[in-house]
Design a protein around this motif. Structure first.
Motif, mmCIF file in Angstrom:
data_model
loop_
_atom_site.group_PDB
_atom_site.id
_atom_site.type_symbol
_atom_site.label_atom_id
_atom_site.label_comp_id
_atom_site.label_asym_id
_atom_site.label_seq_id
_atom_site.Cartn_x
_atom_site.Cartn_y
_atom_site.Cartn_z
ATOM 1 N N SER B 365 0.924 -1.193 -0.110
ATOM 2 C CA SER B 365 0.012 0.062 -0.015
ATOM 3 C C SER B 365 0.833 1.092 0.046
ATOM 4 O O SER B 365 0.455 2.397 0.600
ATOM 5 N N PHE B 433 -0.921 12.602 12.712
ATOM 6 C CA PHE B 433 -0.808 11.332 13.580
ATOM 7 C C PHE B 433 -0.956 10.113 12.585
ATOM 8 O O PHE B 433 -0.542 9.165 12.407
ATOM 9 N N PHE B 434 -2.186 10.221 11.933
ATOM 10 C CA PHE B 434 -2.728 8.996 11.179
ATOM 11 C C PHE B 434 -1.672 8.848 9.845
ATOM 12 O O PHE B 434 -1.419 7.677 9.604
ATOM 13 N N LEU B 437 1.012 6.989 11.325
ATOM 14 C CA LEU B 437 0.581 5.719 11.712
ATOM 15 C C LEU B 437 0.594 4.673 10.499
ATOM 16 O O LEU B 437 0.973 3.612 10.467
ATOM 17 N N TYR B 438 -0.133 4.990 9.391
ATOM 18 C CA TYR B 438 -0.184 4.416 8.140
ATOM 19 C C TYR B 438 1.264 4.036 7.477
ATOM 20 O O TYR B 438 1.486 2.800 7.292
ATOM 21 N N LEU B 440 3.924 3.995 9.420
ATOM 22 C CA LEU B 440 4.558 2.852 10.314
ATOM 23 C C LEU B 440 4.136 1.757 10.139
ATOM 24 O O LEU B 440 4.776 0.549 10.301
ATOM 25 N N LEU B 441 2.865 1.682 9.887
ATOM 26 C CA LEU B 441 2.316 0.194 9.898
ATOM 27 C C LEU B 441 3.008 -0.550 8.551
ATOM 28 O O LEU B 441 3.208 -1.665 8.621
ATOM 29 N N VAL B 444 6.520 -1.572 9.543
ATOM 30 C CA VAL B 444 6.452 -2.785 10.718
ATOM 31 C C VAL B 444 6.182 -4.029 9.566
ATOM 32 O O VAL B 444 6.613 -5.062 9.840
ATOM 33 N N ALA B 445 5.054 -3.898 8.685
ATOM 34 C CA ALA B 445 4.567 -5.031 7.898
ATOM 35 C C ALA B 445 5.524 -5.506 6.989
ATOM 36 O O ALA B 445 5.437 -6.784 6.928
ATOM 37 N N ALA B 452 11.042 2.201 11.735
ATOM 38 C CA ALA B 452 10.022 2.383 12.663
ATOM 39 C C ALA B 452 10.034 3.099 13.733
ATOM 40 O O ALA B 452 9.831 3.942 14.281
ATOM 41 N N PRO B 539 -11.237 9.238 7.297
ATOM 42 C CA PRO B 539 -10.429 9.166 6.216
ATOM 43 C C PRO B 539 -11.116 7.952 5.166
ATOM 44 O O PRO B 539 -10.530 7.662 4.085
ATOM 45 N N MET B 543 -9.830 7.160 1.102
ATOM 46 C CA MET B 543 -8.811 6.162 1.085
ATOM 47 C C MET B 543 -9.351 5.075 0.184
ATOM 48 O O MET B 543 -8.885 4.325 -0.344
#
Lengths: 537, 560
Positions: B365, B433-434, B437-438, B440-441, B444-445, B452, B539, B543
């Motif tokens: 993504s 923030f979001f 967050l996305y 970072l996800l 990490v994924a 991260a 969102p 999105m």
């Protein structure tokens, strides 16, 4: 159905709205609104407590709505997967641990709002930030989605920054910065840990076997616990040969990383020994009603998170690291007690005593059994009330004498009998006098631990003796001895100040005499966790 | 592949290029009218006209996107439309980026209308009709499928930006900044050209699709050259997006530029080049073995992907670290925001660098997270610059000090700035923030845990930096930077009964400089603040829209 939990969490916003409509010169009206707005969630919390405990017989209220659902790109896995999304649910629940903590938060916050009568400047913005902080605190204890929890957890930083930085004492800005950076670091590590868990255990598969799958990444706590304890799930399936790799496998290294990150994150908040310096500054520099919240509620968020999110999600790691946890707990207890003994400033003494008492929470968790866990939760609630009471009294003291240094004060029992008596009572609760709340909590923690790590329980028992020494030294030095001439004209507590002190004392006594008011609702939540631990052992 | 070298431009093609052509026509008309009109006539209307042109252009882009979305929903997805001999492509990737660029430009023009005064810039006409070619360059940049077109777009953007930075002719800092910008910017362009020449040498083509295809067949023979070319390109583009270690110019240039132009540089210019880099990296370097769609790598070619990925992520990490740590002691607001731009370039580089071909992850993504962060960053940064423009108007220094006591002078402005600052710092509940967050996800994924952690730790360091604004706005007096003298919360007299005292709620100094909030700038601040919150809370629709439209295989890899 009435969304009681949402009403509870966001009820302080009613106050925010009203306050913003009142001009800032109407100080008296602003204060009334501020206090009333903090009483509203208290009433709701008490109602919910009785509703859940009496009406539902152990049932818990839950609210759940879909909030964020972001589709993820699936082109790399197209033929096998039909959709993939990242979801954050608005999921509140008040079962188990949450109930006593929510009630505690509501009581302490209402009392702190009352105690905020000492705030003389910028009353309007003070109460607005105060109530916004309460939203965050209530939300933290009810959220059941990792990311929702994180949102509330992180949100508390902002109002606290303002409350310390604007209404604090001389070095307030420094204290606010220190608070922000340390806690920011804690929540940053927390987010990474949560993301590790989401990227692995957060994956759930929907759809029938054979057909293209619907994958969902979500931070839902219950589902994550299910995934982690299910040997057949993606998380626990070792990657096979190269053709059938599994990117969602939570390897041992990742599990340990997540555990360490969680421990650090909540440890900074708790605080555990090397990360405690920020909270000393906050205790001294923040206005006393804010310290009531900080010491009474905010520090407890660390302990709560450790149990609700740490132990529940990664029980195996906690079992295998329990000795380390116990040692950290002991360091906290002994270090806090020794430093509390040498402090000349009452507020610092109390700050170190908080460190010491939080050590018992760690010991209770390290026990990893029923009794220990009960003790930990009881200690969280009990210490929340005790430290709130202490700082309420320190606030009254400061208002009268302008100092809270132990060596400058003395003999106050003559001029301020009520205040001194309350101070002594808080001290006795803090040192664990039977019949008051601290006793049962520490006893249960040590009892639980004795079965697992007897040596640690014995050293921990030493901590109780040490706490008697430093508490009595501090409190007696203030209340007895010669009275300084400066303080000869002081007047004792007015009724308006006495009410919150009496209410907090009542709470301490009720928990001491009837610990079941806390442990009964907790039991259900604990059983769940203990069950997971035993399955893991 | 397209073998026909010359394709006549059809009428329908003109319609497809409406966003660009609108701007071209507007620029020509405005410049001629400005030239012919006698000097005595006020030129304020030129700003309004350029705003209309940008909005029309934005409208056509959105209209096209909606059209394509409905087609995609109906099941027959419109693929890439190639124009001008394959050198220009209309695809969802480009269109989505154009939305951000045009919204950014529209907001910048609004700030300019509220901010730019005759006394400041003598050539207001020029100012506005230079902004349009700059954004036009950005549009060309993100739509080009050919190295030549791409370079033309890049230079159009850069040269217009040089002029805009230098437009305050009498100001020494402006001249200094512009000079640095021209020298370093041209050097960067030279690097990019040099890198491109190697690509051409290896493949004999300038069309991206042909390059990717040729590399897929013969990359093994040219590996050293491919690496050299890649490094040269990354250095060049690194300069353009101000990523560390190629960021040194940006604080000076931002400081010298008029405030709206600094906002333009940090959002539109940076966003356009980043998007182009996204396309290049995915098209040529990541995708060169997959002319026919996505797939997993054979071990033979995996390492170049891994290397590119590693280099991009290292630049990203370095930018975050350098951007935040250098901002720690910065007291000049524009320089601070420039450094924040460096750090944000780092965050935005993360989705570019996350390797979707490693077999350890299914995650792909990259684009939607990139896009979300870009639009969140655009609103946040432009909002912050708009507040800055109003607060620092008339003050010489443009230091953090000028924010002192803003809460007493303009409470709503202070509240809006707080929202922007929280979003920059990545604190809920804001779009910033979001966005983090996305991203970072994704990190990490794809098991890039080190990244991260660097991302999170730098954003905590940045708390200190960004909360500096809050400290000044709410906790300082506006006449001096010393602490509020009156703030001794503990009253010593018990007798002063609650509520009987004189109202002391307002501590603010009595005499202070008023802040003039013009309608245009106020609208920018309000819109941006609302957008930062709305993007965060709702969102989903947006999105889903992006995800349905964009397909990596169709929009980025599709060879002609």
């Amino acid at each position: 159905m009435v969304p009681w939990l949402t009403l509870l969490a966001f009820s302080p916003l009613v106050g925010v709205l009203l306050l913003s409509l009142v001009p800032h010169e109407r100080v008296k009206l602003l204060r009334c609104i501020g206090i009333a707005a903090a009483l509203l969630p208290l009433l709701l919390a008490l109602f919910i407590y009785t509703y859940v405990n009496v009406g539902g017989q152990g049932s818990s209220l839950t609210e759940r709505y879909n909030w964020i659902a972001i589709p993820l790109n699936i082109e790399a896995i197209q033929p096998y997967v039909q959709s993939w999304s990242f979801e954050i649910d608005y999921h509140l629940s008040i079962g188990g641990l949450s109930l006593p903590l929510v009630v505690m938060t509501a009581i302490v916050t209402a009392m702190a709002a009352w105690a905020s009568l000492t705030i003389k400047q910028r009353v309007k913005s003070y109460y607005i930030w105060f109530l916004l902080l309460e939203v965050g605190m209530l939300g933290v204890f009810m959220a059941r989605d990792l990311f929702l929890f994180f949102l509330f957890f992180e949100w508390t930083l902002v109002p606290m920054f303002f409350l310390i930085g604007i209404w604090g004492f001389a070095k307030r800005e420094k204290a606010a910065n220190r608070f922000l950076v340390y806690n920011g670091l804690g929540s940053a590590l927390l987010l990474v840990a949560f993301l590790i868990l989401t990227a692995t255990a957060g994956l759930s598969v929907r759809g029938e076997a054979g057909a293209p799958l619907h994958l969902v990444y979500s931070g839902d706590l219950e589902q994550m616990i299910r995934q982690l304890s299910d040997a057949q799930s993606f998380v626990n399936t070792l990657p096979g040969p190269a053709s059938s790799f599994n990117p969602f496998y939570l390897s041992e290294a990742w599990r340990t990383t997540a555990f360490v990150l969680l421990l650090l994150a909540f440890g900074i908040k708790l605080p555990i020994f090397p990360f405690h310096t920020w909270m000393l500054r906050v205790h001294v520099e923040a206005p006393t009603p804010v310290v009531m919240l900080h010491s009474g509620v905010l520090l407890k968020m660390g302990a709560y998170g450790l149990i609700q999110f740490g132990v529940a999600l990664l029980p195996q790691s906690f079992v295998s690291w329990s000795t380390v946890l116990a040692i950290i707990g002991l360091i906290n207890i002994v270090y806090g007690a020794l430093l509390a003994y040498v402090q000349k400033e009452l507020r610092l003494l109390l700050a170190y005593s908080s460190i010491s008492h939080m050590g018992f929470v760690l010991l209770g968790i390290a026990a990893m059994n029923d009794i220990g866990m009960q003790g930990a939760v009881l200690q969280i609630v009990s210490h929340g009330f005790i430290s709130a009471l202490f700082f309420l009294l320190v606030g009254c003291l400061l208002e009268r004498t302008g100092t809270s240094r132990i060596d400058e004060l003395g003999g106050l029992a003559k001029r301020l009998p009520f205040l001194s008596a309350m101070l002594l009572l808080a001290g006795l609760a803090s040192l664990g006098l039977p019949g008051l709340s601290g006793f049962m909590a520490e006893l249960l923690s040590l009892l639980g631990l004795y079965g697992q790590l007897p040596w640690a329980a014995i050293v921990g028992g030493l901590g109780i003796i040490l706490s008697a020494v430093y508490v009595l030294r501090g409190v007696l030095a203030i209340t007895y001895g010669p009275l300084d001439m400066r303080f000869a004209q002081l007047k004792d507590t007015r009724a308006v100040e006495a009410v919150p002190a009496v209410i907090l004392t009542l709470a301490i006594i009720v928990i001491g005499v009837l610990p079941a008011v806390v442990t009964m609702p907790v039991q259900q939540g604990i059983e769940h966790i203990i069950h997971i631990i035993q399955a893991g052992r | 592949m397209n073998t026909q070298l010359y394709q006549p431009l059809q009428g329908s093609d003109l319609l497809l290029m409406a966003p660009e052509l609108t701007l071209v026509i507007a620029v020509i008309v405005m410049s001629i009218v400005d030239l012919l009109l006698p000097r005595s006539i006020n030129r304020s209307w030129i700003g309004g006209m350029s705003l209309i042109a940008v909005l029309v252009s934005l409208g056509t882009v959105i209209w096209t996107l909606v059209d394509r979305y409905q087609d995609a929903i109906a099941g027959h997805k419109v693929g890439v439309i190639e124009l001008l001999g394959g050198s220009y492509r209309i695809d969802d990737f480009g269109l989505l980026i154009k939305v951000v660029l045009l919204i950014g430009t529209a907001l910048v023009i609004l700030i300019s209308i509220g901010h730019i005064r005759e006394s400041d810039i003598q050539h207001r006409g020029e100012y506005y009709y230079l902004l349009l070619p700059a954004v036009l360059g950005g549009l060309v940049l993100v739509s080009s499928a050919d190295l030549i077109t791409l370079f033309v777009g890049l230079e159009l953007l850069s040269i217009s930006s040089y002029l805009l930075v230098a437009i305050r002719k009498r100001d020494r800092r402006s001249t200094e900044g512009a000079y640095k910008y021209i020298v370093l910017g041209s050097t960067a362009s030279a690097f990019i050209l040099y890198g491109m020449s190697f690509l051409y040498g290896m493949t004999g083509a300038t069309h991206l699709g042909q390059i990717a295809e040729a590399l897929a067949q013969n990359a093994d023979q040219f590996l050293p050259l491919l690496y050299l070319s890649m490094l040269l390109l990354l250095v060049g583009f690194g300069f353009k997006i101000a990523a560390a270690p190629f960021h040194a110019w940006s604080p000076d240039v931002y400081e010298g530029a008029p405030t709206p132009i600094a906002a333009f540089l940090s959002v539109v210019s940076k966003g356009a080049v980043l998007a182009l880099l996204f396309r290049l990296v995915f098209h040529i370097l990541f995708g060169f073995q997959y002319a026919d769609g996505l797939g997993y790598l054979s071990s033979a070619g995996a390492f170049i992907n891994e290397d590119v990925s590693l280099i991009l992520l290292s630049i990203a990490a370095l930018s975050m670290i350098v951007g935040t740590t250098m901002a720690l002691r910065q007291v000049k607001v524009k320089r601070l925001l420039a450094l924040s731009g460096v750090a944000n370039a780092g965050y935005l580089l993360v989705p570019l660098g996350l390797n979707i071909f490693q077999p350890t992850a299914w995650y792909s993504s990259n684009f939607s997270t990139f896009w979300y962060y870009l639009i969140a960053y655009a609103f946040t940064t432009i909002g912050a610059f708009a507040v800055l423009a109003m607060v620092c108007r008339g003050t010489e220094h443009e230091e953090l000090k000028s924010f002192a006591g803003l809460y007493y002078r303009a409470p709503w402005l202070a509240v809006a700035m707080t929202i922007f600052v929280l979003s920059l710092a990545g604190i809920p509940i804001t779009a910033g923030f979001f966005g983090k967050l996305y991203i970072l996800l994704g990190a990490v994924a794809t098991h890039a845990l080190w990244l991260a952690i660097i991302m999170m730790v730098t954003s905590v360091i940045s708390f200190y930096v960004y909360f500096g604004f809050i400290r000044h706005m709410f906790m300082r007096d506006c006449e001096s930077v010393s602490h509020l003298q009156t703030a001794q919360p503990q009253s010593f007299e018990l007798e002063s009964e609650v509520g009987l005292e004189s109202p002391k709620g307002h501590v603010g100094p009595v005499s202070f400089k008023r802040i003039h909030v013009s309608v245009a700038s106020g609208a920018v601040v309000a819109c941006s603040a609302a957008a930062v919150i709305i993007l965060a809370i709702f969102p989903n629709e947006l999105m889903t829209w992006v995800n349905t439209l964009l397909s990596l295989a169709n929009d980025i890899y599709a060879a002609s």
